[in-house]
Scaffold this active site. Sequence first.
Site, PDB file in Angstrom:
ATOM      1  N   CYS A   1      -4.696   2.644  11.448  1.00 21.03           N
ATOM      2  CA  CYS A   1      -3.904   2.183  12.597  1.00 21.03           C
ATOM      3  C   CYS A   1      -2.678   3.061  12.803  1.00 21.03           C
ATOM      4  CB  CYS A   1      -3.514   0.718  12.432  1.00 21.03           C
ATOM      5  SG  CYS A   1      -2.494   0.406  10.988  1.00 21.03           S
TER       6      CYS A   1
ATOM      7  N   ASP B   1     -11.301 -10.315  -1.788  1.00 17.90           N
ATOM      8  CA  ASP B   1     -10.212  -9.843  -0.934  1.00 17.90           C
ATOM      9  C   ASP B   1      -9.054  -9.373  -1.795  1.00 17.90           C
ATOM     10  OD1 ASP B   1     -11.706 -10.579   1.170  1.00 17.90           O
ATOM     11  OD2 ASP B   1     -10.450 -12.239   1.827  1.00 17.90           O
TER      12      ASP B   1
ATOM     13  N   GLN C   1       2.339 -11.899   9.361  1.00 10.69           N
ATOM     14  CA  GLN C   1       2.783 -10.571   9.787  1.00 10.69           C
ATOM     15  C   GLN C   1       2.577 -10.425  11.293  1.00 10.69           C
ATOM     16  OE1 GLN C   1       1.241  -7.463   7.214  1.00 10.69           O
ATOM     17  NE2 GLN C   1       1.134  -8.882   5.505  1.00 10.69           N
TER      18      GLN C   1
ATOM     19  N   ASP D   1      -8.758  -1.447   5.338  1.00 11.47           N
ATOM     20  CA  ASP D   1      -7.956  -1.560   6.564  1.00 11.47           C
ATOM     21  C   ASP D   1      -6.464  -1.560   6.219  1.00 11.47           C
ATOM     22  OD1 ASP D   1      -7.144  -2.029   9.173  1.00 11.47           O
ATOM     23  OD2 ASP D   1      -7.474  -4.184   9.074  1.00 11.47           O
TER      24      ASP D   1
ATOM     25  N   ARG E   1     -14.707  -6.797  12.962  1.00  5.72           N
ATOM     26  CA  ARG E   1     -15.071  -7.918  12.088  1.00  5.72           C
ATOM     27  C   ARG E   1     -16.431  -8.473  12.495  1.00  5.72           C
ATOM     28  NH1 ARG E   1      -9.057  -9.290  12.157  1.00  5.72           N
ATOM     29  NH2 ARG E   1      -9.416 -10.187  14.210  1.00  5.72           N
TER      30      ARG E   1
HETATM   31  N1  SAH Z   1      -7.799  -6.445   7.688  1.00 10.33           N
HETATM   32  C1  SAH Z   1      -6.791  -7.414   8.066  1.00 10.33           C
HETATM   33  C2  SAH Z   1      -5.475  -6.779   8.490  1.00 10.33           C
HETATM   34  C3  SAH Z   1      -4.836  -5.895   7.452  1.00 10.33           C
HETATM   35  S1  SAH Z   1      -3.158  -5.560   7.726  1.00 10.33           S
HETATM   36  C4  SAH Z   1      -7.340  -8.326   9.161  1.00 10.33           C
HETATM   37  O1  SAH Z   1      -8.467  -8.109   9.646  1.00 10.33           O
HETATM   38  O2  SAH Z   1      -6.664  -9.282   9.520  1.00 10.33           O
HETATM   39  C5  SAH Z   1      -2.685  -4.709   6.300  1.00 10.33           C
HETATM   40  C6  SAH Z   1      -2.484  -5.562   5.070  1.00 10.33           C
HETATM   41  O3  SAH Z   1      -2.251  -4.689   3.970  1.00 10.33           O
HETATM   42  C7  SAH Z   1      -1.281  -6.517   5.081  1.00 10.33           C
HETATM   43  O4  SAH Z   1      -1.730  -7.809   4.850  1.00 10.33           O
HETATM   44  C8  SAH Z   1      -0.392  -6.057   3.916  1.00 10.33           C
HETATM   45  O5  SAH Z   1       0.180  -7.128   3.180  1.00 10.33           O
HETATM   46  C9  SAH Z   1      -1.377  -5.319   3.051  1.00 10.33           C
HETATM   47  N2  SAH Z   1      -0.833  -4.265   2.176  1.00 10.33           N
HETATM   48  C10 SAH Z   1       0.111  -3.355   2.437  1.00 10.33           C
HETATM   49  N3  SAH Z   1       0.273  -2.504   1.401  1.00 10.33           N
HETATM   50  C11 SAH Z   1      -0.617  -2.884   0.444  1.00 10.33           C
HETATM   51  C12 SAH Z   1      -0.952  -2.395  -0.851  1.00 10.33           C
HETATM   52  N4  SAH Z   1      -0.345  -1.329  -1.367  1.00 10.33           N
HETATM   53  N5  SAH Z   1      -1.916  -3.041  -1.543  1.00 10.33           N
HETATM   54  C13 SAH Z   1      -2.537  -4.126  -1.021  1.00 10.33           C
HETATM   55  N6  SAH Z   1      -2.273  -4.606   0.206  1.00 10.33           N
HETATM   56  C14 SAH Z   1      -1.325  -4.004   0.935  1.00 10.33           C
END
Ligand code: SAH
Length: 403
Positions: free
Chosen positions: A344, A252, A204, A304, A216
Site C-alpha cells: 500500500c 493470524d 486503525q 499485507d 479477500r
Molecule cells: N490485512 C488487513 C489490513 C492490514 S493493515 C485487513 O485485511 O484488514 C496492517 C497491519 O499490520 C496493522 O494491523 C498493524 O498493526 C500491523 N503491523 C504493523 N507492523 C507490524 C509488524 N512489524 N508485525 C506485525 N504486524 C504489524
Amino acid sequence: MPPHYPPLHLRPNSERTVRNGHPWVFSGAVERPPQDADTGDIVDVFDAHERFVCRGFYNRRSLIRVRSLTQDPNRPIDASFFTERIAQAIALRRRAGLAAHTNAMRLIHGESDGLPGLIADDYAGYLVVQFHTAGMEKQRPAILNALQSLLAPRSMYERSDVGTRRAEGLNDRPTGLLAGEAPPEFVEIEEYGTRLYADLYRGQKTGFFLDQRTNRFYLQQLARDQRVLNLFSYSSGFSAHALKGGASRTLDVDISPQVVPAARRTLDANRPQGSHSDLLIADVFPFVDELADRGPRYDIVVCDPPSLMRKRSQYKQAMGVYTKLNRNAFRLIADGGLLVTASCSARISQEDFFQIVRRAAAGARVRTRILAYNLHPADHPIDPAFPDGRYLKCIFARVHRPS
Ligand code: SAH
C-alpha cells in the site's frame, strides 16, 4: 461577475501539473503569496502571465501550499459546491454496484474524489469522517450538512486522529460523535457473505481496511481445505474470508494487541465446524525469518504490511524490506500453494512490485505464476492526474517448487 478570492501568483512555468489536473501546488512554485488569506482560506492561483490556473485551499505553512478544488474561474466555493462534489462521489459508488456485495464502503476518498483532505466511510449506515487538512476543516459545517442531507446516516462519528493534520498546522486530533446515535462497540458489516466487525472507536484508520475487499473475496474462492497464514492480519478479514471459503486452518499474526477483540469476533463469526483459527500477537519480521528456516508449512500465505515506505529517500531500503519479507513468505509455501501479497506504498510502483515478487521468488528458489494482479476497488477510485492516490497493489502468485 465571476467570483474572486485572494490571488496567489506562481513562478514562471510552474502551472503545468496543476493545469493537467494534479491538485497540489507546492511551496517552491509560489512567486507571490496572497496578501490577505490565512491558512484554510480559499485562494485563486494565477500563472506568471496573470492567467487563472485554479481555485483551492491555501495553507501558508504546509509544503502543499494550495490544494486545488476547481479550474473553473466561474465556480464559487460555497456550500453547494461541496454538496455537488459529495453527491458525485456517492453516485460513483452507487453506479459501481457495490451495494450488491457489501454494506460497507468508502464514500469519499479525498483528492481522488475532488475533495482534498476529506475521507468518509460508511459502515452499515454508521458514517466515519476524517478531516485531514486546514481547508477542509474550515468547511466542516457545509460538509456535515451535505452528508446529513444526502445520506441521512444513523450517525456521524469523527476519527480525525491522523498524523497528517500536524503538517497542516492542525494540532488537535478530534474524535467523537458528531450526530445521531452512538455506534455500537463493534459494527457488524458484510462483504460477499462474510461477516466482519469494524472498531470505529479504537480501530486503525476509520476502523477497518475496506480497500482489500475484492482481494479477500478472491482468497475466499481459493481457500477450500487450505492451511492459511495471514501476516499483518489486523481484524482478520482475510482469514474470515478464507474460513468462509472452507479453509481448514488459519493463523493470524499482528503486532498490535488492540486488534484482538474485533479479530476474535470476526474469526468466531465465520469459522465452520472442524476448522481451527489462531491469533498471534508478534512482530512479523523476525517471526517469518525464523519460521521460514523450518521449511514450507502453509498452502496460502497472505502478506499485507502497512506502508513500508513513507519518504522518497527510503526507496532502496523499502525495496529490500519488501523483497526479504516476500522471500520468507515464499519459503513458507508448499508446492502448488499460493502467495497473496500486497503493498500500500504509493511510492512503490506497480513495476517495482513485480520486481519485488520476481526477486523474492528467485531468492526462495521457487517458480511462480501470477494469477491475478489487482488494483483499486471502485470505492477507492483513481484520478489519473493524481498518482499519489494510486497506492494499492495486490498479487496472487502460485508457487511451484522444483523437485
Ligand atoms: N490485512 C488487513 C489490513 C492490514 S493493515 C485487513 O485485511 O484488514 C496492517 C497491519 O499490520 C496493522 O494491523 C498493524 O498493526 C500491523 N503491523 C504493523 N507492523 C507490524 C509488524 N512489524 N508485525 C506485525 N504486524 C504489524
